[in-house]
Design an enzyme around this catalytic site. Structure first.
Site, PDB file in Angstrom:
ATOM      1  N   ASP A 180     111.406  23.597  25.231  1.00 39.65           N
ATOM      2  CA  ASP A 180     111.108  23.487  26.811  1.00 39.65           C
ATOM      3  C   ASP A 180     109.857  22.594  27.033  1.00 39.65           C
ATOM      4  O   ASP A 180     109.137  22.248  26.198  1.00 39.65           O
ATOM      5  CB  ASP A 180     111.283  24.719  27.419  1.00 39.65           C
ATOM      6  N   GLU A 213     113.083  18.416  28.123  1.00 40.07           N
ATOM      7  CA  GLU A 213     111.761  18.028  29.097  1.00 40.07           C
ATOM      8  C   GLU A 213     112.314  17.659  30.550  1.00 40.07           C
ATOM      9  O   GLU A 213     111.800  16.853  31.053  1.00 40.07           O
ATOM     10  CB  GLU A 213     110.846  17.011  28.378  1.00 40.07           C
ATOM     11  N   TRP A 214     113.737  17.754  30.775  1.00 43.85           N
ATOM     12  CA  TRP A 214     114.325  17.714  32.043  1.00 43.85           C
ATOM     13  C   TRP A 214     114.447  16.283  32.272  1.00 43.85           C
ATOM     14  O   TRP A 214     114.594  15.935  33.650  1.00 43.85           O
ATOM     15  CB  TRP A 214     113.482  18.519  33.189  1.00 43.85           C
ATOM     16  N   GLY A 215     114.425  15.430  31.491  1.00 44.28           N
ATOM     17  CA  GLY A 215     114.605  13.933  31.918  1.00 44.28           C
ATOM     18  C   GLY A 215     113.241  13.277  32.568  1.00 44.28           C
ATOM     19  O   GLY A 215     113.409  12.515  33.241  1.00 44.28           O
ATOM     20  N   ASP A 235     117.504  21.631  35.775  1.00 44.62           N
ATOM     21  CA  ASP A 235     118.362  22.770  35.475  1.00 44.62           C
ATOM     22  C   ASP A 235     119.651  22.794  36.273  1.00 44.62           C
ATOM     23  O   ASP A 235     119.779  22.249  37.452  1.00 44.62           O
ATOM     24  CB  ASP A 235     117.698  24.301  35.677  1.00 44.62           C
TER      25      ASP A 235
END
Ligand code: GLA
Length: 674
Positions: A180, A213-215, A235
């Protein structure tokens, strides 16, 4: 349907090209030069070297993860029971393999030697025992950490401890790491994620590496060099808005994806209860077509038959796991109606016909648009119902709100299967009618196949209180290939019905040449809306839709329930929004002018920055302001709205975020014919 131009780099893939393309992708799983774009030759070399030592992941991973349903509420008992349920439910047999523990498995502190340890209350038996348990059931164990000093839930994480942590994971028998992005101390992502890739590679254990890394740092451009899959967005949550917003963010990313390098639009929410079965089926269909990792996020121990059927359909999974590994992409987009397609290794194509809108609609493409070579007929297999029909080229369906149809299309010989049939439900209105209105609804039945459809009977169902009367016969002896018949109905809306969208359901029953009885569904509808007459305050009209970024639409008061007041001037009438917002009103082409005094409500005490816009029929920009700040005097809008059926009032957030963006439309008014 309007065609969409694909994201650049990947060449248009046709069935003919597939063999060569696949060989190329397997040989070089990584798009060449991707990290160079990130400008770090040193890190690129290290990333590539590390990734060579990690295992291959030729098809998207399938499994389960604890986060979506359980968040921090996890124990070793839950993980064991989930492994058992994965076997017992048939999920393992369907291809689900990884049992992934997300955040909160670790103790609040590292041990005295600096190693991570499992939470003594929740995981007293330790991770090694859990891994053994999972392995004994023919499954694999995944674990979680963050490329930061702490995880997102504040537990110890791996930045600066990569070697120690990777070593422990390998000793425990871990098979996958989700890594994460929280508490990352501003260290560039490629550095943090490469150091862990090297640490995993150094263990010698084949560990799948999931980059989360959430884009945030254009991961498509570098993450394929060092991880097996990477998140493309923030998310997911268990609601429809989240699914479509994530879907929109996948457009163009297909060029980064291939075997051992998958875009991850986040884990599944199927079965968590926040969406309808229709919505979950669309979510699953689209994720499958996007070659997303299929990581279930529900409670496998208490799954009902519907959820299991959605997660474990063999044909849907086969599309996701097709060995060619070519990601699906959007091929057509007409407002709420979209076509997503994916070439398959055997020369066929998978397609999702998708209706994201609030009412029924018709979605269509053709075998040629899907890249299939000319052929006298194509077999269309509905992967959910398992029914196969045949078409001479049109691939289309009438689809309810938030629904989809998913087909696999392949060339076939003519007259092999029952005909594909299609219903188009239309009205002779603009889509908006007044209460009490009478109009015509027509249902077209088309035979897209080769053999005739016999004894066709068309019906139309309208909501309670509405009436539908056939104008002509609704039975047709035989509808041969390529032919359309139309049944028309006089529909009357009740005089006392309230405003809103009303769905109609059509159906055609027919017999195949083999004498089988079949049904084709159709979906349409109208929206009831009152046409304004004379001079009307906007705040006295009912909006058709109102999406407000925070709080509720204010009617003659602010979003905080205070007076509408801009730079010291109070407006008794008006509406108040909070950016980003979009509110629509029905004008029925009966009005000529819209006026308003727009600005930020004084209740923000000078804070906030917004823009205001006025659209005609959702498309035409009729007015747009510059950025307006708190305390600035209201701006006067005077807009020609002649001929406009639907007026859209938008407020944007300005250059910053939407904090304090209390955007008022003071004295908003329309001037309409009597
Ligand atoms: C982030 C990730 C989620 C989940 C949580 C756990 O938000 O994106 O998928 O792992 O952290 O804290």
């Amino acid at each position: 349907m309007r065609k969409v131009t694909r994201g650049a780099a990947r060449p248009a893939v046709t069935a003919v090209l597939l063999g060569g393309l696949v060989t190329a992708l397997l040989a070089t799983p990584v798009p060449a030069g991707a990290v160079r774009a990130a400008g770090a030759a040193h890190w690129q070399a290290r990333a590539e070297a590390a990734f060579q030592k990690l295992p291959l992941l030729p098809t998207p991973p399938m499994g389960w993860n604890s986060w979506n349903k359980f968040h921090c509420n996890i124990t070793e008992g839950l993980i064991r029971q989930t492994a058992d349920a994965m076997v017992g439910s048939g999920m393992r047999a369907a291809g689900y393999e990884y049992v992934n523990i997300d955040d909160c498995w670790m103790a609040p502190e590292r041990d005295e030697n600096g190693y991570l340890q499992s939470d003594p209350q929740r995981f007293p038996g330790g991770i090694k025992a859990l891994a053994d348990y999972v392995h004994e059931r023919g499954l694999k164990l995944g674990i979680y950490s963050s490329a930061g000093t702490k995880t997102c839930q504040g537990r110890p994480a791996s930045l600066g401890y990569e070697d120690k942590d990777a070593q422990r994971f390998a000793e425990w028998g871990v098979d996958l790491l989700k890594y994460d992005n929280c508490n990352n101390q501003g260290v560039p992502a490629i550095e943090r994620y490469t150091v862990m890739a090297e640490a995993l590679a150094a263990t010698g254990r084949p560990i799948v590496y999931s980059i989360c890394e959430w884009g945030a740092n254009r991961p498509g451009e570098w993450a394929a060099e060092l991880g097996h899959y990477w998140r493309t967005t923030g998310d997911i949550s268990d609601n429809w808005g989240s699914v479509v917003s994530i879907l929109d963010q996948q457009v163009g990313l297909e060029k980064y994806s291939g075997p051992s390098a998958w875009n991850d639009p986040d884990m599944l929410e199927v079965g968590n209860g926040g969406m309808s079965t229709t919505e979950y089926r669309s979510h699953m269909s689209l994720w499958s077509l996007l070659n997303a990792p299929l990581i279930a996020g529900n409670d496998l121990r208490n799954m009902n038959a519907t959820t299991l059927a959605l997660l474990a359909d063999p044909d849907v999974i086969a599309v996701n796991q097709d060995w060619a590994g070519v990601q699906g992409y959007k091929t057509a987009d007409e407002g709420d109606l979209e076509v997503w397609a994916k070439p398959l290794s055997d020369g066929g194509a998978a397609v999702v016909l998708f209706n994201r809108g609030p009412s029924g609609g018709q979605v269509s493409t053709t075998a040629a648009e899907l890249g299939l070579p000319p052929a006298p007929a194509y077999a269309m297999r509905d992967v959910w119902s398992d029914a196969t029909t045949e078409t001479t080229g049109d691939v289309r369906a009438s689809i309810p709100s938030h629904g989809s149809r998913m087909f696999v299309i392949r060339q076939s010989r003519p007259a092999q299967y029952e005909p594909a049939t299609f219903l188009d439900v239309r009205t002779d209105t603009t889509g908006y009618v007044d209460a009490g209105a009478t109009f015509t609804a027509s249902v077209d039945f088309t035979n897209d196949g080769v053999t005739p459809a016999q004894r066709v009977e068309v019906g139309l169902d309208v909501p309670d209180g509405w009436s539908a009367r056939a104008q002509d016969p609704t039975r047709f002896d035989s509808v041969p290939r390529g032919r359309t018949v139309t049944a028309s109905f006089t529909v009357t809306a009740p005089t006392d019905a309230s405003n809103g969208a009303y769905p109609f359901t059509a159906s055609a029953s027919f017999r195949t040449v083999a004498g089988e009885q079949r049904q084709t569904p159709g979906y349409g509808g109208v929206t009831l809306a009152e046409t304004p007459r004379g001079e009307r305050w906007i705040s006295d009209l009912h909006p058709l839709t109102a999406h407000v970024g925070w709080g509720r639409l204010g009617i003659d008061k602010s979003v905080d329930g205070k007076p509408i007041k801009i730079a010291g001037v109070t407006y008794a009438k008006g509406i108040a929004t909070h950016a980003p917002a979009e509110v629509t009103y029905y004008l029925g082409a009966n009005c000529s002018r819209f006026t308003a005094e727009v600005g930020i409500n004084d209740e923000t005490r000078g804070r906030g920055s917004v823009t205001f816009g006025v659209l005609g029929d959702g498309q035409k920009q009729l007015a747009a302001t510059e950025v307006i700040l708190g305390n600035q005097p209201a701006q006067h809008l005077d807009v020609d709205v002649s001929g406009v059926h639907v007026l859209t009032l938008t407020t944007g957030t300005g250059p910053d975020n939407n904090n304090h963006d209390h955007a008022d439309w003071g004295g908003a008014k329309v001037y309409c014919a009597d």
